[in-house]
Scaffold this motif. Structure first.
Motif, short mmCIF file in Angstrom:
data_model
loop_
_atom_site.label_atom_id
_atom_site.label_comp_id
_atom_site.label_asym_id
_atom_site.label_seq_id
_atom_site.Cartn_x
_atom_site.Cartn_y
_atom_site.Cartn_z
N ALA A 16 1.04 -1.85 -28.27
CA ALA A 16 1.14 -2.56 -26.98
C ALA A 16 -0.14 -2.43 -26.16
O ALA A 16 -0.42 -3.28 -25.30
CB ALA A 16 2.31 -2.00 -26.18
N ASP A 36 9.25 1.00 -20.37
CA ASP A 36 9.36 1.79 -21.60
C ASP A 36 10.43 2.85 -21.36
O ASP A 36 10.56 3.36 -20.24
CB ASP A 36 8.02 2.45 -21.98
CG ASP A 36 7.98 2.88 -23.44
OD1 ASP A 36 7.17 2.33 -24.20
OD2 ASP A 36 8.78 3.76 -23.84
N LEU A 82 17.05 -6.58 -26.73
CA LEU A 82 16.11 -6.87 -25.64
C LEU A 82 15.92 -8.38 -25.46
O LEU A 82 15.90 -8.88 -24.32
CB LEU A 82 14.76 -6.17 -25.90
CG LEU A 82 14.79 -4.64 -25.78
CD1 LEU A 82 13.46 -4.04 -26.24
CD2 LEU A 82 15.09 -4.20 -24.34
N GLN A 96 6.98 -8.95 -30.94
CA GLN A 96 6.05 -8.50 -31.99
C GLN A 96 6.74 -8.66 -33.35
O GLN A 96 7.95 -8.64 -33.46
CB GLN A 96 5.73 -7.01 -31.78
CG GLN A 96 4.28 -6.61 -31.66
CD GLN A 96 3.30 -7.21 -32.66
OE1 GLN A 96 3.62 -7.51 -33.82
NE2 GLN A 96 2.09 -7.35 -32.22
N PHE A 126 -1.91 -12.63 -37.75
CA PHE A 126 -2.93 -12.82 -38.80
C PHE A 126 -3.41 -14.27 -38.86
O PHE A 126 -4.58 -14.53 -39.04
CB PHE A 126 -2.41 -12.35 -40.17
CG PHE A 126 -2.58 -10.87 -40.42
CD1 PHE A 126 -2.49 -9.94 -39.40
CD2 PHE A 126 -2.84 -10.39 -41.70
CE1 PHE A 126 -2.64 -8.57 -39.63
CE2 PHE A 126 -2.99 -9.02 -41.95
CZ PHE A 126 -2.90 -8.12 -40.92
N ASP A 177 6.12 -4.61 -43.17
CA ASP A 177 5.03 -4.26 -42.26
C ASP A 177 3.80 -5.13 -42.46
O ASP A 177 3.21 -5.61 -41.49
CB ASP A 177 4.66 -2.78 -42.46
CG ASP A 177 3.69 -2.32 -41.39
OD1 ASP A 177 4.04 -2.42 -40.20
OD2 ASP A 177 2.58 -1.87 -41.73
N HIS A 181 2.91 -10.48 -42.79
CA HIS A 181 1.67 -11.16 -42.34
C HIS A 181 1.19 -12.12 -43.44
O HIS A 181 0.77 -13.24 -43.17
CB HIS A 181 0.55 -10.14 -42.11
CG HIS A 181 0.71 -9.26 -40.92
ND1 HIS A 181 0.91 -9.72 -39.64
CD2 HIS A 181 0.65 -7.90 -40.79
CE1 HIS A 181 0.96 -8.70 -38.80
NE2 HIS A 181 0.82 -7.58 -39.47
P1 NAD Z 1 5.56 2.51 -30.88
O1 NAD Z 1 6.73 3.29 -31.33
O2 NAD Z 1 4.25 3.21 -30.68
O3 NAD Z 1 5.88 1.76 -29.52
C1 NAD Z 1 7.12 1.17 -29.23
C2 NAD Z 1 7.45 1.54 -27.80
O4 NAD Z 1 8.63 0.82 -27.43
C3 NAD Z 1 7.76 3.02 -27.59
O5 NAD Z 1 6.94 3.52 -26.56
C4 NAD Z 1 9.24 3.04 -27.21
O6 NAD Z 1 9.57 4.05 -26.28
C5 NAD Z 1 9.40 1.66 -26.61
N1 NAD Z 1 10.78 1.19 -26.63
C6 NAD Z 1 11.65 1.18 -27.67
N2 NAD Z 1 12.84 0.69 -27.30
C7 NAD Z 1 12.73 0.35 -25.99
C8 NAD Z 1 13.62 -0.20 -25.04
N3 NAD Z 1 14.88 -0.51 -25.36
N4 NAD Z 1 13.18 -0.40 -23.79
C9 NAD Z 1 11.92 -0.07 -23.44
N5 NAD Z 1 11.02 0.47 -24.30
C10 NAD Z 1 11.43 0.67 -25.56
O7 NAD Z 1 5.40 1.33 -31.92
P2 NAD Z 1 4.05 0.55 -32.33
O8 NAD Z 1 3.36 1.30 -33.40
O9 NAD Z 1 3.31 0.17 -31.11
O10 NAD Z 1 4.67 -0.73 -33.04
C11 NAD Z 1 5.36 -1.70 -32.34
C12 NAD Z 1 5.45 -2.93 -33.21
O11 NAD Z 1 4.15 -3.46 -33.36
C13 NAD Z 1 5.95 -2.65 -34.63
O12 NAD Z 1 6.99 -3.55 -34.93
C14 NAD Z 1 4.76 -2.86 -35.54
O13 NAD Z 1 5.09 -3.43 -36.79
C15 NAD Z 1 3.95 -3.83 -34.72
N6 NAD Z 1 2.52 -3.77 -35.03
C16 NAD Z 1 1.89 -4.96 -35.22
C17 NAD Z 1 0.55 -4.99 -35.54
C18 NAD Z 1 -0.12 -6.31 -35.75
O14 NAD Z 1 -1.22 -6.40 -36.25
N7 NAD Z 1 0.49 -7.40 -35.37
C19 NAD Z 1 -0.18 -3.79 -35.67
C20 NAD Z 1 0.51 -2.59 -35.43
C21 NAD Z 1 1.86 -2.59 -35.10
#
Ligand code: NAD
Ligand code: 89V
Length: 344
Positions: A16, A36, A82, A96, A126, A177, A181
């Motif tokens: 994020a 969060d 959500l 995401q 991607f 994961d 992509h």
């Molecule tokens: P993360 O666990 O670091 O972050 C998720 C956050 O969401 C946490 O802080 C958690 O507390 C919060 N959360 C969960 N449920 C919640 C709710 N009900 N209300 C409020 N907050 C809530 O995860 P991350 O590593 O940032 O990954 C998130 C997503 O991003 C994954 O699905 C991952 O596959 C994706 N991602 C995408 C890419 C890309 O290139 N597109 C790269 C990395 C990760």
């Protein structure tokens, strides 16, 4: 002057941070609140990015704020509840990837968005990378002729578990994961696919799911594509997070090389095309290519909202990607060639 769209970000974790940096670039968007479950993460995001209000409950967020959209970069398990809350308040959503844990959940979320008549986009970035926008331009130019073959390869040995520790525990791991992509890219470049064969491997010990896979797709246009991806590849230099590969057509071949270098052979001549990064102040290697694409994805979402059109990776469109994903898991489990569900 264009009115600023008011948005909120739910989930202020690892990835994020890129979303928050991205939104901060937009003159026509204001992130008015972050949420969060972890109060410290939400507060840190608000402080770093100058965001007015902080929530630990999405319910409270939707009951209090008047929003033009919500960005949900949580992991996929939370997407259905959500997004459901957002739809109940008539708020457009960008989720995401991965969309949801299985195709049935994806279908339920799309049906809920349609019932609420609210825009839903999947943040599948991607295809919004500079490199793949250029590849698509070359395909569209017709220089390669009719496409016949493609290979998209994503192999690395980086410690992905350091930033994303939840990946150790997921039963559906690398297809969900990274494969997703490449499945979306394959649809973007070659069009829809009607057959899927997949083989998976678990190479690292102590994880729950597959960390390497090969997917073979048969496309409606007659092309075959191979997608191979691994988190267990020891290679130097490690190409993370680049997608390499090649595309062949009846009139030429395009090699997708490392460092954003494309080599195009067509009409009896060969030329090299360098595809640069955008040069943002906040991006850093090796993530620059992906970080740039986050902003392109966000721009596409906002432009789609403003123009009242369906985004390219809408929830509805993404059903076809997740049907391929579901077919890949089914093929890996059964050893059979699978014909995926089709969506009009
Ligand atoms: P993360 O666990 O670091 O972050 C998720 C956050 O969401 C946490 O802080 C958690 O507390 C919060 N959360 C969960 N449920 C919640 C709710 N009900 N209300 C409020 N907050 C809530 O995860 P991350 O590593 O940032 O990954 C998130 C997503 O991003 C994954 O699905 C991952 O596959 C994706 N991602 C995408 C890419 C890309 O290139 N597109 C790269 C990395 C990760
Ligand atoms: O796309 C993802 O979710 C990430 C990464 C870019 C590392 O593959 O896991």
């Amino acid at each position: 002057m264009t009115t600023r769209l008011k948005g909120a970000v739910i989930g202020c974790g690892f990835f994020a941070q890129n979303h928050l940096h991205g939104w901060a670039e937009f003159d026509d968007v204001e992130i008015v609140a972050v949420c969060d479950l972890d109060d410290a993460k939400a507060k840190a995001a608000a402080e770093i990015f100058g965001i007015a209000r902080v929530y630990t409950s999405a319910q409270a967020l939707f009951e209090t704020e008047v929003l033009d959209f919500v960005d949900i970069p949580t992991t996929m398990e939370m997407h259905e509840p959500l997004a459901g809350l957002a739809f109940a308040h008539g708020v457009p959503v960008i989720l995401q990837k991965p969309f949801a844990p299985d195709l049935d959940a994806c279908k339920r979320i799309v049906a809920a968005a349609e019932a609420a008549n609210v825009t839903l986009m999947i943040h599948e970035d991607f295809r919004f990378q500079n490199l793949f926008r250029k590849v698509r331009d070359i395909v569209d130019s017709g220089e390669l002729g009719r496409l016949t073959f493609g290979r998209l390869s994503w192999r690395t040995g980086i410690n992905v578990y350091a930033n994303q520790p939840y990946l150790v525990h997921v039963k559906r791991f690398i297809i969900m994961d990274v494969g997703v992509h490449l499945l979306d890219l394959a649809r973007f470049l070659f069009g829809e696919a009607n057959s899927v064969f997949c083989r998976t491997q678990q190479i690292k010990t102590g994880i729950a799911g597959e960390d390497a896979a090969i997917v073979l797709l048969g496309h409606d246009n007659g092309a075959t594509s191979i997608l191979d991806f691994s988190y267990a590849t020891k290679r130097d230099p490690d190409p993370f997070p680049q997608t390499l590969g090649e595309i062949e057509g009846t009139d030429g071949t395009l090699i997708i090389g490392a460092g954003g270098t494309l080599t195009l052979h067509a009409n009896g001549a060969t030329r090299t095309i360098a595809v640069p990064h955008d040069c943002r102040g906040w991006t850093s290697e090796p993530w620059t290519q992906i970080q740039d694409s986050v902003v392109h994805t966000q721009r596409h979402f906002i432009d789609s909202l403003r123009r009242g059109i369906e985004p390219a990776t809408s929830g509805r469109d993404s059903l076809a990607t997740y049907a391929l994903l579901e077919a890949a898991y089914l093929s890996a489990a059964s050893g059979a060639l699978i014909h995926p569900d089709r969506f009009p």
